[in-house]
Design a protein around this motif. Sequence first.
Motif, PDB file in Angstrom:
ATOM      1  N   GLU A 214      -1.295  -8.483  21.056  1.00 55.89           N
ATOM      2  CA  GLU A 214      -0.054  -9.117  21.591  1.00 55.89           C
ATOM      3  C   GLU A 214       0.923  -9.363  20.610  1.00 55.89           C
ATOM      4  N   LYS A 215       2.019  -9.499  21.028  1.00 55.04           N
ATOM      5  CA  LYS A 215       3.011 -10.077  20.282  1.00 55.04           C
ATOM      6  C   LYS A 215       3.261 -11.454  20.169  1.00 55.04           C
ATOM      7  N   VAL A 216       3.317 -12.155  18.989  1.00 53.72           N
ATOM      8  CA  VAL A 216       3.643 -13.458  18.802  1.00 53.72           C
ATOM      9  C   VAL A 216       4.985 -13.581  17.604  1.00 53.72           C
ATOM     10  N   GLN A 217       5.225 -14.902  17.521  1.00 59.65           N
ATOM     11  CA  GLN A 217       6.134 -15.207  16.294  1.00 59.65           C
ATOM     12  C   GLN A 217       5.846 -16.357  15.662  1.00 59.65           C
ATOM     13  N   VAL A 218       6.065 -16.142  14.275  1.00 58.17           N
ATOM     14  CA  VAL A 218       5.705 -17.158  13.466  1.00 58.17           C
ATOM     15  C   VAL A 218       6.836 -17.290  12.685  1.00 58.17           C
ATOM     16  N   LYS A 219       7.761 -18.785  12.778  1.00 55.33           N
ATOM     17  CA  LYS A 219       8.772 -19.088  12.135  1.00 55.33           C
ATOM     18  C   LYS A 219      10.092 -17.852  12.555  1.00 55.33           C
ATOM     19  N   GLY A 220      10.134 -17.652  13.778  1.00 55.27           N
ATOM     20  CA  GLY A 220      11.089 -16.627  14.181  1.00 55.27           C
ATOM     21  C   GLY A 220      10.778 -15.104  13.568  1.00 55.27           C
ATOM     22  N   LEU A 236      -3.222 -10.720  12.050  1.00 58.29           N
ATOM     23  CA  LEU A 236      -1.821 -10.718  12.020  1.00 58.29           C
ATOM     24  C   LEU A 236      -1.062 -10.092  11.305  1.00 58.29           C
ATOM     25  N   LYS A 237      -0.263  -9.162  11.687  1.00 56.25           N
ATOM     26  CA  LYS A 237       0.745  -8.044  11.222  1.00 56.25           C
ATOM     27  C   LYS A 237       2.065  -8.189  11.168  1.00 56.25           C
ATOM     28  N   TRP A 238       2.877  -8.282   9.946  1.00 60.19           N
ATOM     29  CA  TRP A 238       4.449  -8.221  10.319  1.00 60.19           C
ATOM     30  C   TRP A 238       4.926  -7.449   9.124  1.00 60.19           C
ATOM     31  N   VAL A 239       6.090  -7.184   9.313  1.00 64.87           N
ATOM     32  CA  VAL A 239       6.629  -6.320   8.163  1.00 64.87           C
ATOM     33  C   VAL A 239       7.853  -6.892   7.485  1.00 64.87           C
ATOM     34  N   LEU A 265      -4.680 -18.568  11.394  1.00 61.76           N
ATOM     35  CA  LEU A 265      -4.119 -17.397  10.869  1.00 61.76           C
ATOM     36  C   LEU A 265      -2.417 -17.693  10.743  1.00 61.76           C
ATOM     37  N   MET A 266      -2.084 -18.091  11.902  1.00 60.19           N
ATOM     38  CA  MET A 266      -0.625 -18.270  11.828  1.00 60.19           C
ATOM     39  C   MET A 266      -0.102 -19.199  10.954  1.00 60.19           C
ATOM     40  N   LYS A 267      -0.932 -20.388  10.759  1.00 58.00           N
ATOM     41  CA  LYS A 267      -0.584 -21.451   9.816  1.00 58.00           C
ATOM     42  C   LYS A 267      -0.649 -20.901   8.487  1.00 58.00           C
TER      43      LYS A 267
END
Length: 274
Positions: A214-220, A236-239, A265-267
């Motif tokens: 799923e898609k989530v957002q952390v600090k935008g 959690l993966k981001w670019v 994980l998000m924290k």
Amino acid sequence: MKYKVVLTACVGMMLMASTGYAAVQYHSLTNKDGKIVYETKSTKDYVKTESKDEADRFKAFFELKEKVLKNGEAGLFYMVANNPNHQTDLGTKLTVFQNPSQLREKITDKSIKIADNINGNYTFQKADVIFKNAQEVNPPSSEEKKKMEEKLRKQAEESNKGYAMMSVEMTDQFSLLNVTYQNGEDKIGVMINNLSGKSDPTSYIDEKVEFKQEKVQVKGVEMLHTEFGPSQWHELKWVYESPDKKVKYAYTIQGDLNKVSKETLMKLVEGYLE
């Protein structure tokens, strides 16, 4: 992790025999311009034909380079067996760091975040790093490549070893960085994949793999949260992409779902976004 990871020319291909979920959904990440900077796809979309000779040669090459090369070394190999087209194989062995300060000194791009600890709880244990070698950074011309192939082929056939190897200089540019942090018995993995210059940053996941994404957002910041079934592993993966688009890294923070929750994980990710 109880699923097999096979590195490809892109980011990776994750395979595992399983019953699978009822509905498989793949997602992607985009930058501020709406361009895809990372995506997941089914292995059905991964088109690569490989002969038995190629598969057998690569298996033998991989086993040999792990045996012959020392940590942090690279070599160009010529394998005699299963090599009708007289090709060479370029191999690199990872470098292990036990000290975060030494790792930070080695990584030239200071935008890469290598923490002594995460959130004050998880402490640096070790890092496995694959650095790029000189031939990856500055590929030889077709003429130079042919000369090296012919030289190594001659050495291999005359030596009766079944192979020949030429050492290749390493650079300070990394391809993959994998750091392990630990808090008691709980472990967190932080992987940074260098996507700079790659036109197809894709991870292929077999539809038989039991996973939810799923898609989530952390600090935008847009991220992908993925849970892998029986292994109870999640990530959690981001670019990160530099303003000039020349530098791009895929960050992945992962852990055991039974010990580290999605919210945790998000924290933990927040520290990398500051």
